[in-house]
Write a protein that holds these residues in place. Structure first.
Motif, mmCIF file in Angstrom:
data_model
loop_
_atom_site.group_PDB
_atom_site.id
_atom_site.type_symbol
_atom_site.label_atom_id
_atom_site.label_comp_id
_atom_site.label_asym_id
_atom_site.label_seq_id
_atom_site.Cartn_x
_atom_site.Cartn_y
_atom_site.Cartn_z
ATOM 1 N N VAL A 3 38.249 7.714 29.199
ATOM 2 C CA VAL A 3 37.320 8.612 29.881
ATOM 3 C C VAL A 3 37.096 8.143 31.314
ATOM 4 N N ALA A 4 36.971 6.842 31.522
ATOM 5 C CA ALA A 4 36.753 6.303 32.871
ATOM 6 C C ALA A 4 37.929 6.628 33.784
ATOM 7 N N THR A 5 39.141 6.542 33.264
ATOM 8 C CA THR A 5 40.326 6.863 34.056
ATOM 9 C C THR A 5 40.352 8.343 34.413
ATOM 10 N N LEU A 6 40.060 9.206 33.456
ATOM 11 C CA LEU A 6 40.033 10.643 33.715
ATOM 12 C C LEU A 6 38.951 11.006 34.724
ATOM 13 N N ALA A 7 37.783 10.390 34.606
ATOM 14 C CA ALA A 7 36.639 10.715 35.462
ATOM 15 C C ALA A 7 36.884 10.372 36.928
ATOM 16 N N SER A 28 43.865 25.073 48.397
ATOM 17 C CA SER A 28 43.128 23.827 48.200
ATOM 18 C C SER A 28 42.018 24.013 47.168
ATOM 19 N N VAL A 29 41.890 23.015 46.285
ATOM 20 C CA VAL A 29 40.859 23.039 45.245
ATOM 21 C C VAL A 29 40.164 21.682 45.161
ATOM 22 N N ARG A 30 38.983 21.692 44.565
ATOM 23 C CA ARG A 30 38.258 20.463 44.272
ATOM 24 C C ARG A 30 38.132 20.358 42.751
ATOM 25 N N VAL A 31 38.367 19.164 42.204
ATOM 26 C CA VAL A 31 38.277 18.931 40.765
ATOM 27 C C VAL A 31 36.798 18.788 40.390
ATOM 28 N N CYS A 32 36.333 19.645 39.474
ATOM 29 C CA CYS A 32 34.930 19.637 39.028
ATOM 30 C C CYS A 32 34.747 18.887 37.716
ATOM 31 N N ASP A 33 35.778 18.921 36.866
ATOM 32 C CA ASP A 33 35.687 18.268 35.561
ATOM 33 C C ASP A 33 37.107 17.993 35.070
ATOM 34 N N VAL A 34 37.231 17.118 34.098
ATOM 35 C CA VAL A 34 38.530 16.753 33.527
ATOM 36 C C VAL A 34 38.378 16.685 32.013
ATOM 37 N N ARG A 35 39.410 17.148 31.300
ATOM 38 C CA ARG A 35 39.405 17.036 29.835
ATOM 39 C C ARG A 35 40.812 16.719 29.350
ATOM 40 N N GLN A 36 40.867 16.091 28.191
ATOM 41 C CA GLN A 36 42.149 15.815 27.548
ATOM 42 C C GLN A 36 42.168 16.596 26.245
ATOM 43 N N VAL A 37 43.203 17.459 26.079
ATOM 44 C CA VAL A 37 43.312 18.322 24.917
ATOM 45 C C VAL A 37 44.722 18.209 24.353
ATOM 46 N N VAL A 41 46.323 16.765 29.970
ATOM 47 C CA VAL A 41 45.117 16.667 30.791
ATOM 48 C C VAL A 41 44.951 17.964 31.565
ATOM 49 N N ASP A 42 43.738 18.505 31.549
ATOM 50 C CA ASP A 42 43.390 19.706 32.299
ATOM 51 C C ASP A 42 42.313 19.371 33.308
ATOM 52 N N TYR A 43 42.329 20.072 34.438
ATOM 53 C CA TYR A 43 41.283 19.966 35.454
ATOM 54 C C TYR A 43 40.525 21.287 35.501
ATOM 55 N N GLU A 44 39.204 21.207 35.610
ATOM 56 C CA GLU A 44 38.425 22.382 35.970
ATOM 57 C C GLU A 44 38.325 22.336 37.488
ATOM 58 N N VAL A 45 38.830 23.362 38.159
ATOM 59 C CA VAL A 45 38.897 23.351 39.617
ATOM 60 C C VAL A 45 38.125 24.529 40.200
ATOM 61 N N GLU A 46 37.703 24.348 41.467
ATOM 62 C CA GLU A 46 37.113 25.433 42.235
ATOM 63 C C GLU A 46 37.780 25.422 43.599
ATOM 64 N N PRO A 47 37.953 26.595 44.228
ATOM 65 C CA PRO A 47 38.579 26.612 45.547
ATOM 66 C C PRO A 47 37.688 25.917 46.570
#
Length: 70
Positions: A3-7, A28-37, A41-47
């Motif tokens: 979790v620390a590595t993903l965060a 361009s996007v900013r990473v808001c959250d990260v999850r492993q499924v 690995v997926d990123y929740e991104v916003e422009p």
């Protein structure tokens, strides 16, 4: 991956690239959250300039090197 590595990627800026039927789109996007499924690995991104958020594959985002984040 821990979790620390993903965060560590939360808050970082990168370029998101989506391949469509008629060509590619990149912005361009900013990473808001990260999850492993299921091992991916997926990123929740916003422009960076715009609105909205969505989950995308980590492989479709190229993060800016840490020294270049703004």
């Amino acid at each position: 991956m821990s979790v620390a590595t993903l965060a560590r990627d939360i808050g970082r800026v990168g370029r998101y690239r989506a391949q469509g039927v008629e060509g590619a789109l990149a912005f361009s996007v900013r990473v808001c959250d990260v999850r492993q499924v299921f091992g991916r690995v997926d990123y929740e991104v916003e422009p960076v300039d715009g609105s909205g958020r969505c989950w995308v594959s980590e492989s479709s985002v190229r993060l800016v090197p840490l020294g270049g984040d703004q």
